[in-house]
Design an enzyme around this catalytic site. Sequence first.
Site, mmCIF file in Angstrom:
data_model
loop_
_atom_site.group_PDB
_atom_site.id
_atom_site.type_symbol
_atom_site.label_atom_id
_atom_site.label_comp_id
_atom_site.label_asym_id
_atom_site.label_seq_id
_atom_site.Cartn_x
_atom_site.Cartn_y
_atom_site.Cartn_z
ATOM 1 C CG ASP A 173 19.291 -55.945 -14.724
ATOM 2 O OD1 ASP A 173 18.736 -56.096 -13.821
ATOM 3 O OD2 ASP A 173 19.702 -56.720 -15.325
ATOM 4 C CG ASP A 219 18.492 -60.289 -12.353
ATOM 5 O OD1 ASP A 219 17.957 -59.267 -12.053
ATOM 6 O OD2 ASP A 219 17.545 -60.548 -11.294
ATOM 7 C CG ASP A 249 14.908 -54.744 -11.080
ATOM 8 O OD1 ASP A 249 14.931 -53.230 -11.142
ATOM 9 O OD2 ASP A 249 15.765 -55.389 -10.580
ATOM 10 C CG ASP A 264 -4.491 -60.184 -17.873
ATOM 11 O OD1 ASP A 264 -3.681 -59.848 -18.951
ATOM 12 O OD2 ASP A 264 -4.531 -61.640 -18.147
ATOM 13 C CD GLU A 268 -5.382 -58.603 -21.989
ATOM 14 O OE1 GLU A 268 -4.676 -58.737 -22.901
ATOM 15 O OE2 GLU A 268 -6.052 -58.394 -21.348
#
Length: 456
Positions: free
Chosen positions: A19, A23, A27, A189, A239
């Site tokens: 981070d 927050d 990111d 995915d 996947e």
Amino acid sequence: MTWWREAVGYHVYLRGYRDSDGDGIGDLPGLLSRLDHLSDLGVDAVWISPFYPSPQADSGYDITDHRAVDPLYGSLSDVDMLVDAARRLGMRLIADVVPNHTSAEHPWFQAALRGGPERARYHFRAEPNGWESMFGGPAWTQTPDGQWYLHLFSPQQPDLNWTNPDVADDFDQTLRFWLDRGFAGVRIDVAGGLAKHPDYADVDSQAIHPHWDRPETEAIHRRWRAVLDSYDDRVAIGELWGSPDRIAARVTAGRLHQVFQFDWAVAPWEFLQDTAAQAIEALGKVGALPTWVLGSHDLPRVASRYGLRRALAKALVTFAFPGSAWIYQGDELGMENAEVDYGDPGGRDGFRAPMPWDSLPAEPLTMYRKAIALRKRFLVGQPFDWLPERRDVLAFRRGDVACVLNTGQQPVTFPGYPLHHSGPLVGDLLPPDTAVWTVLGTSTSAASLSEDRLPE
């Protein structure tokens, strides 16, 4: 040799990596600031979990725009800087793309709810069937006009209808968007769940499952492969769950480049050799190599499943096998399941705790770094052979290096001279739940192979 065939990959679960702005959510700038960790580890490719605009009903896998960046994670400029920085460090980036569904807040689905022609891009029916969601409960939700829409995951993730040409065309654009920005490939995915039975038949009434691994996915995969092959040496990794033979069928010419070997990730300790042998044999028949998976953001932590000693031993064996090997973020630190609750609909929060940057444990990290460095120097591209079978011992060789794993309860002997090991040896014996790499041949040849070459 194609770069990805024996690459070491690393899955960054972005929310939990680093981070940068306080927050509480990892990111892109945070990843950029600790890209050195991955470079020092020696990985070749970094797969980043979705960072696209999303209401975050499923940790970013519910997407409203597949070709943009959620401000929660940064900006497209951050992506471009990350691609450039990774390239300078000798690493490639893999984008996580999600073709099975969108967010319920996606403009397409909102238009579909209003009765627009976009409804044909999803699965709407007058009556639901008995299909169940992967997250539990019915896979259908009723809309205000009385129709029902399909969601194999959460109700906030309506499934796309891949018989609609708009869907396929749009996904082509998504692939090209990220490849054009410099990504070396994509992790896809739910790559085996896109085709649904045209009549939405019940699960138990068909020889072929009505919405998993249907033969119609072959044409979809071939279309993706054509897009990837129009670029220079990019990779599509699926996947998909299935037997080694079924995985081998998906990586034949013109389909996916690789498919994750999840059976290795979940294999019971006593069946590691059988699981590995089946994968190596099946993939070898089609001229491919396995894509080994140590852990996953969808599975309990490898150290929690096996215990740390066995987890380290299994990692050392994995890095010795032919094929690519994928690390899930934090496994190199021996991370275990944690007591955290982020509201994940699949109950997987405990597998996704943030990286402990202030207290990185040295021992597992050193074992991983050394193994990856030695793998690249001595094992990649070397022939593979199983060594004579012994009870409670998994053993094979790659060229002049042997890998031996003791899966039993008593110390065992091993051939050659130690090069690297997952835990302390006991004299010239290999303790239980420990793996060793050895140099075969004379002590002089062993010394010449390893002298001054072990990384710190």
